[in-house]
Each structure stands twice: as C-alpha cells, then as structure tokens.
Design a protein around this motif. Structure first.
Motif, PDB file in Angstrom:
ATOM      1  N   ILE A 102       0.845  -1.181   0.000  1.00 41.89           N
ATOM      2  CA  ILE A 102       0.000   0.000   0.000  1.00 41.89           C
ATOM      3  C   ILE A 102       0.891   1.245   0.000  1.00 41.89           C
ATOM      4  O   ILE A 102       1.726   1.440   0.890  1.00 41.89           O
ATOM      5  N   GLN A 103       0.697   2.083  -1.001  1.00 40.65           N
ATOM      6  CA  GLN A 103       1.481   3.308  -1.091  1.00 40.65           C
ATOM      7  C   GLN A 103       1.022   4.304  -0.034  1.00 40.65           C
ATOM      8  O   GLN A 103      -0.154   4.355   0.325  1.00 40.65           O
ATOM      9  N   SER A 104       1.952   5.091   0.452  1.00 40.48           N
ATOM     10  CA  SER A 104       1.633   6.117   1.430  1.00 40.48           C
ATOM     11  C   SER A 104       2.658   7.225   1.353  1.00 40.48           C
ATOM     12  O   SER A 104       3.678   7.112   0.648  1.00 40.48           O
ATOM     13  N   LEU A 105       2.396   8.283   2.088  1.00 45.95           N
ATOM     14  CA  LEU A 105       3.293   9.433   2.146  1.00 45.95           C
ATOM     15  C   LEU A 105       3.680   9.653   3.600  1.00 45.95           C
ATOM     16  O   LEU A 105       2.815   9.734   4.476  1.00 45.95           O
ATOM     17  N   ALA A 106       4.972   9.716   3.857  1.00 45.44           N
ATOM     18  CA  ALA A 106       5.477  10.005   5.189  1.00 45.44           C
ATOM     19  C   ALA A 106       5.759  11.503   5.281  1.00 45.44           C
ATOM     20  O   ALA A 106       6.434  12.069   4.414  1.00 45.44           O
ATOM     21  N   ILE A 107       5.250  12.148   6.328  1.00 41.76           N
ATOM     22  CA  ILE A 107       5.314  13.606   6.455  1.00 41.76           C
ATOM     23  C   ILE A 107       5.906  13.947   7.811  1.00 41.76           C
ATOM     24  O   ILE A 107       5.525  13.370   8.846  1.00 41.76           O
ATOM     25  N   GLY A 108       6.831  14.903   7.811  1.00 43.96           N
ATOM     26  CA  GLY A 108       7.492  15.300   9.041  1.00 43.96           C
ATOM     27  C   GLY A 108       6.702  16.325   9.840  1.00 43.96           C
ATOM     28  O   GLY A 108       6.109  17.243   9.271  1.00 43.96           O
ATOM     29  N   ALA A 180      -5.914   9.806  -3.053  1.00 42.68           N
ATOM     30  CA  ALA A 180      -5.720   8.869  -4.165  1.00 42.68           C
ATOM     31  C   ALA A 180      -4.235   8.573  -4.289  1.00 42.68           C
ATOM     32  O   ALA A 180      -3.386   9.448  -4.065  1.00 42.68           O
ATOM     33  N   ALA A 181      -3.924   7.345  -4.646  1.00 44.14           N
ATOM     34  CA  ALA A 181      -2.534   6.948  -4.804  1.00 44.14           C
ATOM     35  C   ALA A 181      -1.919   7.642  -6.004  1.00 44.14           C
ATOM     36  O   ALA A 181      -2.606   7.952  -6.979  1.00 44.14           O
ATOM     37  N   PRO A 187     -10.317   8.264  -5.712  1.00 48.85           N
ATOM     38  CA  PRO A 187     -10.073   8.246  -4.268  1.00 48.85           C
ATOM     39  C   PRO A 187     -10.430   6.901  -3.657  1.00 48.85           C
ATOM     40  O   PRO A 187     -11.460   6.320  -3.965  1.00 48.85           O
ATOM     41  N   ASP A 188      -9.547   6.417  -2.801  1.00 50.16           N
ATOM     42  CA  ASP A 188      -9.812   5.170  -2.095  1.00 50.16           C
ATOM     43  C   ASP A 188      -8.954   5.166  -0.837  1.00 50.16           C
ATOM     44  O   ASP A 188      -7.742   4.932  -0.900  1.00 50.16           O
ATOM     45  N   PRO A 189      -9.536   5.462   0.335  1.00 50.10           N
ATOM     46  CA  PRO A 189      -8.732   5.534   1.559  1.00 50.10           C
ATOM     47  C   PRO A 189      -8.076   4.221   1.927  1.00 50.10           C
ATOM     48  O   PRO A 189      -7.108   4.201   2.689  1.00 50.10           O
ATOM     49  N   ALA A 643      -8.550  -0.505  -8.976  1.00 49.41           N
ATOM     50  CA  ALA A 643      -8.864   0.834  -9.461  1.00 49.41           C
ATOM     51  C   ALA A 643     -10.255   0.885 -10.062  1.00 49.41           C
ATOM     52  O   ALA A 643     -11.002   1.860  -9.872  1.00 49.41           O
ATOM     53  N   ARG A 644     -10.619  -0.181 -10.774  1.00 48.55           N
ATOM     54  CA  ARG A 644     -11.959  -0.216 -11.377  1.00 48.55           C
ATOM     55  C   ARG A 644     -13.041  -0.252 -10.298  1.00 48.55           C
ATOM     56  O   ARG A 644     -14.058   0.424 -10.398  1.00 48.55           O
TER      57      ARG A 644
END
Length: 787
Positions: A102-108, A180-181, A187-189, A643-644
């Motif tokens: 699962i892709q994600s974003l790490a934020i400081g 969204a990735a 969008p898909d949490p 995605a579909r």
C-alpha cells in the motif's frame, strides 16, 4: 371565509389530481435548488473553515534536498507571511493479508512546538513524542479501512529500509481531503495512506539531517502569488527545486473545487427547467378552468365582484398550487441534502460536515416557483378582465370547423365513427395537441437523456479498463531506473507481458492557460496502455511531439498543430516547445503521451523508465504481488481491478450518484406531464364525451375517443423526444464530466426504448384513471354545464 374562498377550495378539490402532480413537479425543482445550493454552501464554508483552522499553506515548493539555512532567504521574500520546511517521502505499508504493498506518504512534524502550517486534526490519540522515533500518526480514513487502532504496530518501508512503527494517534489533514494513490485518479482511503512522524525521525530515514525537501508558505493579504512562486523557484533552483505551485493546484483541493463547481452549475441550470415545465402545465390547467367557468365569471361580475376580486380568486389558485409545491420542495430539499452528507464525508475527508441550507436558495426557489407560475397566469387573467357579464354569460361562439379534415370516399369507409372523431378532434385543436405533445416530448427527452447517462458511465468503465488500459497492474519505481528493470520484472514467474513507461512531472502551458501534470513516455507500439481515437483505434505515437488526452486539450484550449510550452520539473528541468500532433480519447484523467525514446532524449537520460504496465497469470497474481512488495526499488503497485472497483464505487456512491437523483426526477416529471395531458384532455372534452354517451356510444367507444387522441399525441411526441434526448445527453454528459473522468455520450437504443416504454406505461396508468372517471360521469350534470 368568503364565498370566493369556499369556491377556491372546491375548485382545488375538483382538480386535486392535477394540482398534486403539478405541485410535485414544482417541489422537485425547488428540492434540487435547495439540495444543490445547500451542498455548495456547506462544502465551501466547511472547506474554508477547515483550511483556516489548520493553516493550509498557500504555496507548496518541493525540492530534492535543501539545507535549512535556505529557509531564511525564502522568509525574506516580499509577500511571505510564514513558512515551514519539512521532510516528505514515499513509503510502503505492509498490510497483513494484502499481497499488494500500500502506497503512502510520510510527512514530518516539527520536533518541538506546534505546526506552523498544514496542522493535523487529531481524531483520536496524541501526537508522537520526539524521544520515541518509532511513534507515528496514521491517516484516520486508512486506519478505519484496515482496522488499525491506537497502539497497533505496522511495518513500513521507507527509503528502501523496512521498519516497525507504533500508531499513537489517528489524524486528518486539510491537504488530504481527496485521497488517491500517485498515478491514480480515483479516491480510495484503503489504498493510500499518510504517516506523520517527528522531523528528526524522518530526516534520519530519508538522509535529510539538517535539510528539507518541501517548503510550505503562507502569503500576506496583498501578496502576488505568481511573484512569490517565481522568487521561491529562483531560490530553490540550485537545490533541485521542482517548481512551486499554489493551493489551487494541490490535487486534493482541485478535485474538491471541481465537485463544488459542478454542483453550483447544476443548481443554476437544472431547477429552472423543472419549474418552467410546471409553470407550463399550471397555465394549461388554469386556462381550462377559466374557459369552463365563463358563466360563473359573468355571474360574479353581475353580482358586483370587480375584475380585481375575480382575478385575485383565480390567482390564489395558482399561488396555492405553486406555494404548496415550493414548501414541499423546501422540506424535502433539506432532507435530501442531509442524506447526501454521508456520501461527501466518505469520499472527501472532512472532519466535520453539516448540511446548512443557503437561506438565499429558499427565497430563490419559492419566489422563482411563484413567479414562473404567475407569469403564465397573467395571460389567463387578461381574459377574465376582458369578459363583460353579458358576454361571459353567453356560450362562446362556436368554432368554424368547415375547413378542417373530412373523411370521404375509401378513407371514410375504412375508419369507423369513433376513429373519425379522434382525428377531427386533433385537427380542430392543433395548437392544444402540439402543446401537449411538446410537453410529453420534453419529458421523453429528460428521461432518455438521463437513462443514456447511466449507460455512458458503464461504457466509460468498459472503455477505460478493456480498451485504453488493458494491463493487470502498474508498477512504479522510486526513481527512474534503467531498462534492465523491465527485464527483471519479466523474469518473475507468472508475468506474461511487460510494457515500460516513463512519467515526467511537467507544467504544460498554452497562452495564458497552464496545467500542472505529467508527460507519459510510451514505447513505440504499446499494447497494454494505448492512446486511442474516436473510432477506438490505437493512435501511433509520432517520432516527435505530443498526443494529448481530450480533457487536457480542452483545459489548455489547444488543437493539433499548435505548440505547447512544456516546463519539465525533473532532472535538468528543460523548457521545451513541443507540437501537439493528435488529440486522443481519454476517459480517466488528463494524460499527455510522448514516445519513450523521444522523452528520454529531451531529458538527456536515455534508456530510463519510471515503471511498467504488466499482464500476469491470474493464478500466480498474489505471489507476483508479494514478490514486488519485497523489491526495494518498487514504490508501489496499482492493480487495475482495484482501481476499477474504486471508480465504480465513486460513480455509484460519490459524485456520480447525482445521476440517479436526476434520473428519478426526470421520470417524475415525465409521469406528471403525461398524467396532466390525460386530465386536461378529459376536462376539455367532458361535454362532448357525455353527448356521445347520450347518442348511444358505449363506454368503451367513448373512452376510445378520448384516449385515442392521447395515444396519437404520445406517439408523435416519442420520436421528437428521442431526438431531443439524444442532443440533451451530450449536454448532460459534459456537465457530469470532470478532470477525474469524462463521460462519453452516444446513442443508446435501450435507453430510448426504456424511456418510451415508461411513457407508454405512464399513459396506460393515466388512461385507466381517466377511464374510471369517465365511467362514473354523471351525464345529466355534465350536459347541464354550458361549456
């Protein structure tokens, strides 16, 4: 209560069926006005308050790596009120039971003190402590989708290294309203997350000690955004700045803004259409009542009632019906708006969202309904004022039908008497017949247009995932790699086809229009992901030049042969002048295609790819995805099937769900028009029909005379309504389309046939109701009336 008021309520009771039908049409228009305007006001106000309370930045400036000392130079830029440097980086979350990472974003987060900009909104738990580098906040939508809670540990891959972190809080953020990735538009949490950790912990994970790779800036009130962005880009250029951009280009804000703008457009365009139809029906009904009550009007005037008093009496009838419909619309509009709120909180991650109707919408809806209904009544009231008691108490002058249609010879012998009466009735009142036919054609157009859109959504899905994108999954790398990476993917057991691509971030400009997006480099003859034309044929990519998606061509207002300025935001960041060679049919997103070798040449990075589309053996899919999860160079995997499903969910429950409301409204309007047409025909012919019964016609023959006219009117209306509905479907499709997805409009025989069948069923039901009243008709009472 005066005598005229008593008469008013008797008149309403006599036409109760028509009055209810017209009131429902008006209520529908007002309902849409209240619901849509309220949603626009609620979303706009909630977004504004959320942004202000959590200090969402005005400008975002990503870079490769810049020392903290550079922040002082940017703070001195005129117009900068506040700024904050932070570390952000891609991460992969290993969710148990999920074969795909699962892709994600790490934020400081700042090590000490509060966040200056882009503050998180804690929904549960607490902030991470600086001394505990394994503590983190998790995006609440992602946590809810996968069942994570406070105290749980998750395995995360950051910068190629796997580590275990502990969840100490759940949070939301104004920069993640739309989740969204990367590389996806839906969008898909459940398929994209965000992790917040202390700055020092992330700096160590991404080799950013004493540095940052993104700056957030808040501007002073009178600052020039463009001037600040230009100055920031100049400062960050030596440090790999990839181009600052304003809040309007933030992906999350852009899609929320499109949703709000779409609702605002519909709230201005759709309700007036329904109110106008209701006003037309009300005019016909009131006009019929006035014609039937000529003698009563004459008697009222003879007894001393003034034109004003008599006119006010009939005007009250209009106001009661229009007012009742408007009040119902206000009530159900609030209920419908509240019912829509859970949909928006599901797809747009607002921490709070309360439906607050726009007070102006109530006033506009009620006044517009009454004004539209009253406008048609003015013409009826003019007839009342013109009638003198003497003239009104006399029967109207019989019309001259000597020059109308006659049936002689063979035609006359073939047609029986009731059939000849039907055709003569149509010929003697052509304008009335045309007006009713036009109303039914309008209902047919609404119904067929909306039903076609249902099919268009499904067609968009099929084209997107079976014609344009035929891959099973897309693999993304952290950084562009050599072409050898594609061969490595092909060697994984079960991978059938590998099609490499390169995605380059860029800003495309044409005149004063700009679009921040990317250019996709594709192989010479792609098979898995293709650019297609209107005939669904693959477009061969030119040696040089761009092929733009249809949505992007419209955004930039560019046509084939014109030249675009492409400002690349990676590597050497060249600015290119590239001609547009073709416009492709794009249904998801706003892509720009280019040949992979040509794109790498302008980047001076030959043989580089940033990912690959793959086809896999379904029996080995899970094993392949688990293998990809363990590869340190893989930044993420997007599975087409997921995605579909996400896009289908968005269209069925999110923004696209409005089409169901519009479809239901269209069919309500259509039934109301058909039912009123039947009732109006019955009222206008009641004396004639009673006369036929007295002359010996059976009940069935009498009903045939009335319903035969209605049948012909409907049969004439159906093809006209179908043609208008075909044209209307293009306008509706354009209204529903956005940068997220484009809805293709086309002629759908099933939709038009279904709408025609619905009108015929509505006519049959209306006919049964009318026939029941005909059978109950008191012949003596009807014949005594001087119609």
């Amino acid at each position: 209560m005066t005598s005229l008021d008593l008469k008013l309520f008797r008149d309403l009771w006599r036409i109760k069926g028509q009055a209810v039908a017209i009131a429902l049409v008006i209520a529908t228009g007002v309902l849409l006005q209240i619901m849509m305007s309220g949603l626009v006001a609620s979303l706009t106000e909630t977004r504004r308050a959320y942004y202000e309370r959590n200090n969402l930045a005005d400008v975002f400036a990503p870079t490769v790596r810049a020392p903290d000392a550079v922040l002082d130079r940017m703070a001195a830029i005129p117009g900068v009120a506040r700024l904050s440097g932070r570390v952000v980086g891609r991460a992969l979350i290993d969710v148990p039971g999920e074969p795909v990472p699962i892709q994600s974003l790490a934020i400081g987060l700042p090590d000490t003190g509060p966040q200056v900009l882009n503050s998180v909104y804690l929904t549960r738990g607490r902030l991470p402590e600086e001394r505990h580098r394994d503590e983190a906040l998790l995006l609440s939508g992602f946590a809810s989708a996968h069942g994570y809670g406070i105290g749980d540990r998750i395995n995360v891959t950051m910068n190629g290294l796997r580590r275990s972190i502990r969840i100490v809080g759940l949070a939301q953020s104004p920069e993640f309203l739309f989740v969204a990735a990367p590389g996806e538009m839906v969008p898909d949490p459940a398929r994209y997350g965000a992790i917040w950790m202390r700055h020092s912990a992330l700096a160590a994970a991404y080799d950013m000690e004493g540095a940052f790779n993104e700056v957030l800036l808040s501007l002073s009130r009178h600052a020039s955004r463009e001037a600040v962005i230009a100055a920031v880009d100049e400062v960050l250029a030596p440090w790999g700045g990839t181009g600052a951009y304003g809040r309007r280009e933030l992906v999350s804000d852009r899609f929320v803004s499109e949703e709000i703008d779409g609702l605002a457009t519909m709230s201005r365009a759709v309700p007036p259409l329904f109110i106008a139809i209701a006003a037309f029906l009300l005019y016909i009904v009131v006009n019929r009542i006035v014609q039937a009550e000529r003698e009563e009007i004459g008697l009222l005037k003879a007894f001393g009632y003034t034109n004003r008093e008599v006119g006010t009496h009939y005007f009250k009838l209009v106001l009661l019906i229009a007012g009742a419909g408007a009040l119902m619309g206000c009530l159900f509009g609030v209920l419908a708006g509240r019912a829509m709120i859970p949909i928006y909180t599901t797809f747009y991650n607002f921490p709070f969202l309360v439906f607050r109707p726009d007070p102006a919408a109530f006033a506009i809806g009620v006044l517009a309904s009454i004004a539209a209904a009253s406008a048609g009544s003015v013409f009826v009231l003019k007839r009342i004022f013109a009638l003198t008691p003497f003239e009104a108490m006399r029967p109207p002058t019989p019309a001259d039908y000597s020059k109308t249609v006659t049936f002689r010879g063979t035609v006359g012998r073939l047609l029986d008497q009731p059939t000849r009466i039907v055709f003569r009735g149509l010929a003697r009142s052509p304008w009335r017949s045309l007006a009713l036919s036009a109303g039914i054609a309008g209902g047919m157009a609404l119904a067929s247009g909306m039903t076609t859109i249902y099919g268009s959504f499904d067609r968009m899905m099929d084209l997107s995932f079976t014609v344009i994108d035929r891959s099973d999954a897309t693999v993304f790398f952290h950084t562009p790699l050599g072409e050898k990476a594609a061969f490595e993917l092909g060697r994984i057991p079960g991978v059938i086809t590998v099609e490499p691509f390169r995605e380059v971030a860029a800003t495309l400009k044409h005149g004063r229009r700009t679009h921040r997006g990317s250019v996709s480099g594709m192989i010479d003859k792609p098979e898995l992901t293709r650019a297609i034309d209107d005939k669904l044929s693959a477009i061969p990519l030119p040696t040089q030049g761009l092929v733009l998606g249809q949505a992007l061509a419209e955004i930039l207002d560019v046509e084939p042969g014109e030249v675009l300025s492409v400002e690349v935001r990676e590597g050497r960041q060249p600015t290119l002048a590239v001609p547009v060679t073709r416009v492709a049919r794009s249904l998801i997103g706003a892509p720009a295609y280019m040949r992979l070798p040509a794109l790498n040449d302008v980047m001076s990075e030959p043989g580089r790819i940033s990912g690959a589309h793959i086809r896999v053996d379904g029996a080995r899919a899970d094993a392949i995805y688990r293998r990809l999860k363990d590869m340190p160079t893989v930044a993420g995997v997007s599975v087409s099937e997921n995605a579909r499903e996400s896009l289908q969910k968005l269209m069925d429950q999110g923004a696209g769900s409005a089409r169901y409301i519009m479809g239901a409204v269209a069919f309500i309007i259509t039934f109301g028009i058909v039912y009123n047409a039947a009732r109006i025909a019955q009222n206008e012919r009641s004396r004639d029909l009673a006369s036929l019964r007295v002359m010996g016609f059976t009940k069935g023959e009498t009903a045939f005379v009335l319903l035969g006219e209605l049948t012909i009117i409907i049969l004439v209306a159906l093809p006209v309504g179908s043609l208008v509905g075909y044209a209307l479907s293009f306008a509706i499709a354009r209204g529903f389309s956005s940068e997220l997805y484009q809805i293709p409009a086309y002629y759908d025989p099933f939709s038009h046939g279904f709408s025609a069948a619905f009108i015929l069923v509505a006519a049959a039901i209306s006919g049964l109701l009318v026939e029941r009243d005909l059978n109950r008709m008191d012949l003596v009472t009807v014949l005594k009336s001087r119609d």
